[in-house]
Scaffold this active site. Sequence first.
Site, PDB file in Angstrom:
ATOM      1  N   THR A   1       6.911 -13.550 -71.590  1.00  0.00           N
ATOM      2  CA  THR A   1       6.562 -14.354 -72.573  1.00  0.00           C
ATOM      3  C   THR A   1       6.885 -13.938 -74.224  1.00  0.00           C
ATOM      4  OG1 THR A   1       4.290 -13.912 -72.840  1.00  0.00           O
ATOM      5  CG2 THR A   1       5.212 -15.220 -71.079  1.00  0.00           C
TER       6      THR A   1
ATOM      7  N   GLU B   1       6.195  -6.452 -69.626  1.00  0.00           N
ATOM      8  CA  GLU B   1       5.892  -6.846 -70.412  1.00  0.00           C
ATOM      9  C   GLU B   1       7.027  -7.475 -71.434  1.00  0.00           C
ATOM     10  OE1 GLU B   1       4.637  -4.010 -69.687  1.00  0.00           O
ATOM     11  OE2 GLU B   1       5.824  -2.361 -71.483  1.00  0.00           O
TER      12      GLU B   1
ATOM     13  N   ASP C   1       0.695  -9.342 -73.433  1.00  0.00           N
ATOM     14  CA  ASP C   1       0.430  -9.852 -72.096  1.00  0.00           C
ATOM     15  C   ASP C   1       2.020  -9.288 -70.960  1.00  0.00           C
ATOM     16  OD1 ASP C   1       1.902 -13.114 -71.718  1.00  0.00           O
ATOM     17  OD2 ASP C   1       2.580 -11.212 -72.301  1.00  0.00           O
TER      18      ASP C   1
ATOM     19  N   HIS D   1      10.371  -0.214 -61.356  1.00  0.00           N
ATOM     20  CA  HIS D   1      10.471  -1.208 -60.247  1.00  0.00           C
ATOM     21  C   HIS D   1      10.834  -1.181 -59.027  1.00  0.00           C
ATOM     22  CE1 HIS D   1       7.677  -4.400 -58.317  1.00  0.00           C
ATOM     23  NE2 HIS D   1       8.787  -4.393 -57.434  1.00  0.00           N
ATOM     24  N   GLU D   2      12.434  -1.828 -59.859  1.00  0.00           N
ATOM     25  CA  GLU D   2      13.624  -2.040 -58.571  1.00  0.00           C
ATOM     26  C   GLU D   2      13.789  -0.993 -57.720  1.00  0.00           C
ATOM     27  OE1 GLU D   2      12.590  -5.605 -59.747  1.00  0.00           O
ATOM     28  OE2 GLU D   2      13.705  -4.668 -57.839  1.00  0.00           O
TER      29      GLU D   2
ATOM     30  N   HIS E   1      12.306   0.833 -55.564  1.00  0.00           N
ATOM     31  CA  HIS E   1      12.441  -0.397 -54.259  1.00  0.00           C
ATOM     32  C   HIS E   1      13.576   0.612 -53.104  1.00  0.00           C
ATOM     33  CE1 HIS E   1       9.172  -3.633 -53.877  1.00  0.00           C
ATOM     34  NE2 HIS E   1       9.793  -3.930 -54.716  1.00  0.00           N
TER      35      HIS E   1
ATOM     36  N   HIS F   1       3.407  -9.323 -53.574  1.00  0.00           N
ATOM     37  CA  HIS F   1       2.953  -9.818 -54.817  1.00  0.00           C
ATOM     38  C   HIS F   1       1.128  -9.757 -55.159  1.00  0.00           C
ATOM     39  CE1 HIS F   1       8.104 -10.144 -54.745  1.00  0.00           C
ATOM     40  NE2 HIS F   1       7.847  -9.054 -55.645  1.00  0.00           N
TER      41      HIS F   1
ATOM     42  N   GLU G   1       5.321  -2.869 -52.987  1.00  0.00           N
ATOM     43  CA  GLU G   1       5.096  -3.757 -53.872  1.00  0.00           C
ATOM     44  C   GLU G   1       4.384  -2.648 -54.992  1.00  0.00           C
ATOM     45  OE1 GLU G   1       7.681  -5.505 -54.803  1.00  0.00           O
ATOM     46  OE2 GLU G   1       6.113  -5.677 -56.390  1.00  0.00           O
TER      47      GLU G   1
ATOM     48  N   ASP H   1       4.716 -15.748 -50.281  1.00  0.00           N
ATOM     49  CA  ASP H   1       4.775 -14.645 -50.850  1.00  0.00           C
ATOM     50  C   ASP H   1       4.324 -13.469 -49.750  1.00  0.00           C
ATOM     51  OD1 ASP H   1       5.416 -12.486 -52.976  1.00  0.00           O
ATOM     52  OD2 ASP H   1       3.346 -12.195 -52.959  1.00  0.00           O
TER      53      ASP H   1
ATOM     54  N   TYR I   1       7.784  -5.088 -45.487  1.00  0.00           N
ATOM     55  CA  TYR I   1       8.307  -5.782 -46.730  1.00  0.00           C
ATOM     56  C   TYR I   1       7.685  -7.200 -46.429  1.00  0.00           C
ATOM     57  CZ  TYR I   1       9.105  -7.037 -51.354  1.00  0.00           C
ATOM     58  OH  TYR I   1       8.922  -7.573 -53.101  1.00  0.00           O
TER      59      TYR I   1
ATOM     60  N   ASP J   1       9.720  -1.079 -66.837  1.00  0.00           N
ATOM     61  CA  ASP J   1       8.912  -0.759 -65.710  1.00  0.00           C
ATOM     62  C   ASP J   1       9.815  -1.743 -64.572  1.00  0.00           C
ATOM     63  OD1 ASP J   1       6.457  -3.154 -67.533  1.00  0.00           O
ATOM     64  OD2 ASP J   1       8.617  -3.037 -67.400  1.00  0.00           O
TER      65      ASP J   1
ATOM     66  N   ASP K   1      -0.511  -1.213 -72.299  1.00  0.00           N
ATOM     67  CA  ASP K   1       1.510  -0.982 -71.924  1.00  0.00           C
ATOM     68  C   ASP K   1       1.508  -0.440 -70.774  1.00  0.00           C
ATOM     69  OD1 ASP K   1       3.061  -1.977 -75.543  1.00  0.00           O
ATOM     70  OD2 ASP K   1       1.562  -2.978 -73.643  1.00  0.00           O
TER      71      ASP K   1
HETATM   72  O1  LIG Z   1      11.229  -6.407 -57.158  1.00  0.00           O
HETATM   73  C1  LIG Z   1      10.411  -7.379 -56.524  1.00  0.00           C
HETATM   74  O2  LIG Z   1       8.922  -7.470 -56.247  1.00  0.00           O
HETATM   75  C2  LIG Z   1      10.701  -9.368 -57.162  1.00  0.00           C
HETATM   76  C3  LIG Z   1      11.998  -9.349 -57.002  1.00  0.00           C
HETATM   77  C4  LIG Z   1      11.518 -10.982 -55.859  1.00  0.00           C
HETATM   78  C5  LIG Z   1      12.884 -11.850 -55.189  1.00  0.00           C
HETATM   79  C6  LIG Z   1      12.233 -11.217 -53.863  1.00  0.00           C
HETATM   80  C7  LIG Z   1      13.633 -11.871 -53.083  1.00  0.00           C
HETATM   81  C8  LIG Z   1      14.985 -12.513 -54.153  1.00  0.00           C
HETATM   82  C9  LIG Z   1      14.361 -12.731 -54.650  1.00  0.00           C
HETATM   83  C10 LIG Z   1      14.504 -11.859 -56.043  1.00  0.00           C
HETATM   84  C11 LIG Z   1      11.062  -8.761 -58.615  1.00  0.00           C
HETATM   85  C12 LIG Z   1       9.910  -8.557 -59.513  1.00  0.00           C
HETATM   86  C13 LIG Z   1       8.926  -9.600 -59.459  1.00  0.00           C
HETATM   87  O3  LIG Z   1       7.686  -8.953 -58.977  1.00  0.00           O
HETATM   88  N1  LIG Z   1       8.539 -10.731 -58.910  1.00  0.00           N
HETATM   89  C14 LIG Z   1       7.329 -11.685 -58.903  1.00  0.00           C
HETATM   90  C15 LIG Z   1       6.571 -12.029 -59.630  1.00  0.00           C
HETATM   91  C16 LIG Z   1       7.756 -13.191 -60.954  1.00  0.00           C
HETATM   92  C17 LIG Z   1       9.288 -12.835 -61.429  1.00  0.00           C
HETATM   93  N2  LIG Z   1       9.602 -13.975 -61.945  1.00  0.00           N
HETATM   94  C18 LIG Z   1       8.834 -14.513 -62.078  1.00  0.00           C
HETATM   95  C19 LIG Z   1       8.655 -15.879 -62.601  1.00  0.00           C
HETATM   96  C20 LIG Z   1       6.917 -16.445 -62.468  1.00  0.00           C
HETATM   97  C21 LIG Z   1       5.941 -16.031 -61.929  1.00  0.00           C
HETATM   98  C22 LIG Z   1       5.989 -14.710 -61.007  1.00  0.00           C
HETATM   99  C23 LIG Z   1       7.105 -14.449 -61.062  1.00  0.00           C
HETATM  100  C24 LIG Z   1       8.267 -12.531 -57.543  1.00  0.00           C
HETATM  101  O4  LIG Z   1       8.983 -13.220 -58.087  1.00  0.00           O
HETATM  102  O5  LIG Z   1       7.326 -13.924 -57.452  1.00  0.00           O
HETATM  103  C25 LIG Z   1       9.534  -7.050 -59.636  1.00  0.00           C
HETATM  104  C26 LIG Z   1       9.143  -6.699 -61.376  1.00  0.00           C
HETATM  105  C27 LIG Z   1       9.401  -8.316 -61.869  1.00  0.00           C
HETATM  106  C28 LIG Z   1      10.092  -9.316 -61.035  1.00  0.00           C
HETATM  107 ZN   LIG Z   2       9.044  -5.576 -55.851  1.00  0.00          ZN
END
Ligand SMILES: O=C(O)[C@H](CCc1ccccc1)CC1(C(=O)N[C@@H](Cc2c[nH]c3ccccc23)C(=O)O)CCCC1
Ligand SMILES: [Zn+2]
Length: 336
Positions: free
Chosen positions: A201, A197, A207, A150-151, A154, A247, A174, A242, A165, A146, A191
């Site tokens: 963790t 998931e 989760d 997601h990536e 994008h 997100h 997002e 953010d 964005y 997933d 799931d």
């Molecule tokens: O593609 C995206 O939207 C996120 C890309 C983040 C990013 C942006 C710019 C430069 C570098 C990284 C990556 C993902 C994301 O939602 N990241 C969130 C949540 C997250 C990732 N790692 C974490 C560790 C702790 C808490 C929250 C997070 C974020 O960067 O906020 C998408 C699916 C899973 C990772």
């Molecule tokens: Zn994203």
Amino acid sequence: EPVQARGMDIFGTLQSFQAVKDPETGTHYLFDGTRSEGVHTFKANRMPENAFIILSALLGMTGFEVESRNNFFYDPSAVSAHVNAGKVYDYYNKVHGRDSLDGEGMKLVSTVHIGSKWNNAAWNGKQMLYGDGDGTRMISLSGGLDVIGHEMTHGVITNTADLIYENESGAINESIADILGAFAENKTGEDLWLLGEDIWTPNTPGDGLRSMSDPASVYIGGYTESGYYPDHYSKRYVGELDKGGVHINSSINNKAAHLITDGGTHYGVSVTGIGKTKAEKIFYRALTHYLAASSDFSQMRQAAIQAAKDLHPDQNGQPSAEVKAVIAAYDAVGVN
Ligand SMILES: O=C(O)[C@H](CCc1ccccc1)CC1(C(=O)N[C@@H](Cc2c[nH]c3ccccc23)C(=O)O)CCCC1
Ligand SMILES: [Zn+2]
């Protein structure tokens, strides 16, 4: 020439996949030429993620070929990224009739081992990038189908509505990435609605980074008043962090997608679900036909309603059950 190669993915499952062998040197490359212009997976050299994200976007740097011996690839993160990218290519091709991210068969490039213990992944406008995780909060993100969905979504968004964005359009960006990423993973039960998931963790089952079915069940810390992801437009985050909560507020539209698919009663509004097969086509059509770069939540509602009408027209002047479900779902999350 093309060869069938093998390797373990990050869960220790033996995978068989397409690679190519250089007839002169006998070297193998993680390149799958069976899917349009191909799926090519590389490894980084622990370069700090911000540097790699920028250099790969600007200069097309992709890292290094993943080494193999006797047709076996010994890099589980790379094997997972390679196999999962193929699966998401197939999802868009078979379910939505889309040939790769641009609809014209563009090559899918992924690079793993970005940064050092990087707890994240990204689409940099050109390719997918995956961190290894720190082993506690996350493991190699390329293991999450997933997350890869997601990536890559994008990438589809970049080539279609190209939603800006930040703020509301960024939250819709997002959310579409979460929704179509989840549908590409195509799990069942809870799931389906958890994001990441499989890679979040490892010591705590059940989760995920975010929940689409119950956003407010996941703690996000000080961003929102409640400390949890919002599940209603009135609870949206309106700060600067953010990129204006892309997100965070995605959860509001994610909840609408969950209600459209599975149904339910949310803040006293009842929705009769229409199932994943219809929901995924409504959101894909909304993205490719009606959403634009600056679309906000209200325009997302209109786009989903119009897409539902196109696919499920009114019957003797009455909206179809599918259109009714879309309207009720957006009412339920407070988006007018
Ligand atoms: O593609 C995206 O939207 C996120 C890309 C983040 C990013 C942006 C710019 C430069 C570098 C990284 C990556 C993902 C994301 O939602 N990241 C969130 C949540 C997250 C990732 N790692 C974490 C560790 C702790 C808490 C929250 C997070 C974020 O960067 O906020 C998408 C699916 C899973 C990772
Ligand atoms: Zn994203």
